[in-house]
Design a protein around this motif. Structure first.
Motif, PDB file in Angstrom:
ATOM      1  N   TYR A 132      69.143  49.168  35.082  1.00  0.00           N
ATOM      2  CA  TYR A 132      70.370  48.384  34.971  1.00  0.00           C
ATOM      3  C   TYR A 132      70.008  46.903  34.906  1.00  0.00           C
ATOM      4  N   GLY A 133      70.908  46.128  34.279  1.00  0.00           N
ATOM      5  CA  GLY A 133      70.646  44.702  34.171  1.00  0.00           C
ATOM      6  C   GLY A 133      71.563  44.039  33.164  1.00  0.00           C
ATOM      7  N   LEU A 134      71.101  42.924  32.619  1.00  0.00           N
ATOM      8  CA  LEU A 134      71.894  42.114  31.703  1.00  0.00           C
ATOM      9  C   LEU A 134      71.439  42.320  30.261  1.00  0.00           C
ATOM     10  N   SER A 135      72.387  42.117  29.345  1.00  0.00           N
ATOM     11  CA  SER A 135      72.089  42.282  27.928  1.00  0.00           C
ATOM     12  C   SER A 135      72.772  41.178  27.127  1.00  0.00           C
ATOM     13  N   LEU A 136      72.047  40.658  26.146  1.00  0.00           N
ATOM     14  CA  LEU A 136      72.601  39.703  25.185  1.00  0.00           C
ATOM     15  C   LEU A 136      72.637  40.365  23.815  1.00  0.00           C
ATOM     16  N   TYR A 137      73.762  40.192  23.110  1.00  0.00           N
ATOM     17  CA  TYR A 137      73.910  40.818  21.787  1.00  0.00           C
ATOM     18  C   TYR A 137      74.572  39.824  20.847  1.00  0.00           C
ATOM     19  N   ASN A 138      74.070  39.785  19.601  1.00  0.00           N
ATOM     20  CA  ASN A 138      74.640  38.860  18.625  1.00  0.00           C
ATOM     21  C   ASN A 138      74.652  39.492  17.241  1.00  0.00           C
ATOM     22  N   ASN A 139      75.798  39.458  16.574  1.00  0.00           N
ATOM     23  CA  ASN A 139      75.889  39.848  15.174  1.00  0.00           C
ATOM     24  C   ASN A 139      75.436  38.680  14.303  1.00  0.00           C
ATOM     25  N   ILE A 140      74.576  38.971  13.347  1.00  0.00           N
ATOM     26  CA  ILE A 140      74.056  37.952  12.439  1.00  0.00           C
ATOM     27  C   ILE A 140      74.544  38.264  11.031  1.00  0.00           C
ATOM     28  N   GLY A 141      75.433  37.459  10.526  1.00  0.00           N
ATOM     29  CA  GLY A 141      75.997  37.739   9.212  1.00  0.00           C
ATOM     30  C   GLY A 141      76.878  38.976   9.253  1.00  0.00           C
ATOM     31  N   ASP A 142      76.969  39.654   8.132  1.00  0.00           N
ATOM     32  CA  ASP A 142      77.856  40.808   8.024  1.00  0.00           C
ATOM     33  C   ASP A 142      77.207  42.111   8.471  1.00  0.00           C
ATOM     34  N   ASN A 143      75.876  42.221   8.352  1.00  0.00           N
ATOM     35  CA  ASN A 143      75.260  43.531   8.539  1.00  0.00           C
ATOM     36  C   ASN A 143      74.023  43.541   9.430  1.00  0.00           C
ATOM     37  N   TRP A 144      73.771  42.452  10.159  1.00  0.00           N
ATOM     38  CA  TRP A 144      72.562  42.407  10.962  1.00  0.00           C
ATOM     39  C   TRP A 144      72.895  42.039  12.402  1.00  0.00           C
TER      40      TRP A 144
END
Length: 212
Positions: A63-75
């Motif tokens: 368990y822990g922390l997560s960072l998530y980022n959408n890059i453009g339309d499909n990445w």
């Protein structure tokens, strides 16, 4: 230490990418699999031949922390910091006394730093990337035996492949396979030589992430 510096560098140089990231919490269900392995060892002082068997490798829930980022339309790109416990079980058997054996367990407290990037389409995503595991605390049991010495590396590396599904861009369900580059028993040397049990733990895991 070198691998840890590489991991920190990757994370720090990615800060500009994660400026618009979603921050969340992640829970990972463990399913560690590794080939059982054995190796014979000869003790010169006692004149005995012993067989060391690797029985299993088990991990706790992570368990822990997560960072998530959408890059453009499909990445997309993500980075996690997870805590877990791991246990590795061995059995030592004298070759001439197969019914008499002793069991040993190594215990680890670990911080896992997986970094992944990939392609997404609608609610589905696939990705891959490196993993870095830092051992915060360890208890090695075989060092009490004649000839075995500590060869532990604090940072271990691996590689992951994953597929996932997102729900309303807030909940992510991921299935991952992780290949570890460090083998079971690599934390030891026997008579100043690498133990080399030739057993590489491979991890399948199912995780759930909730992003704010």
């Amino acid at each position: 230490m070198k691998n840890l510096l590489i991991a920190l560098t990757l994370i720090l140089t990615s800060n500009f990418i994660f400026a618009q990231s979603q921050l969340g919490i992640k829970f990972v269900a463990p399913t560690v699999s590794s080939n059982t392995a054995s190796k014979d060892f000869y003790h010169k002082d006692s004149g005995q031949l012993y067989k060391l068997n690797h029985l299993s490798t088990r991990t706790s829930y992570s368990y822990g922390l997560s960072l998530y980022n959408n890059i453009g339309d499909n990445w997309w790109l993500s980075a996690d910091a997870l805590y877990r416990k791991r246990q590795v079980d061995f059995k030592m058997t004298p070759a001439k006394l197969t019914r008499s054996s002793n069991s040993y367990s190594d215990n680890y407290n670990e911080i896992v730093l997986p970094i992944a990037a990939g392609f997404r389409k609608n609610n589905f995503k696939v990705g891959l990337g490196p993993t870095f595991t830092y051992t915060a605390k360890s208890e090695l049991s075989l060092t009490d035996l004649e000839g075995f010495t500590n060869n532990e590396r604090k940072v271990k590396t691996g590689f992951q492949f994953m597929i996932g599904y997102t729900i309303k861009d807030r909940i992510h369900i991921d299935l991952k396979r992780e290949l570890n580059f460090s083998g079971t028993g690599d934390d030891y040397k026997f008579n100043h030589k690498n133990l080399n049990l030739k057993s590489m733990p491979h991890t399948f895991s199912l995780s759930a992430s909730i992003y704010l």
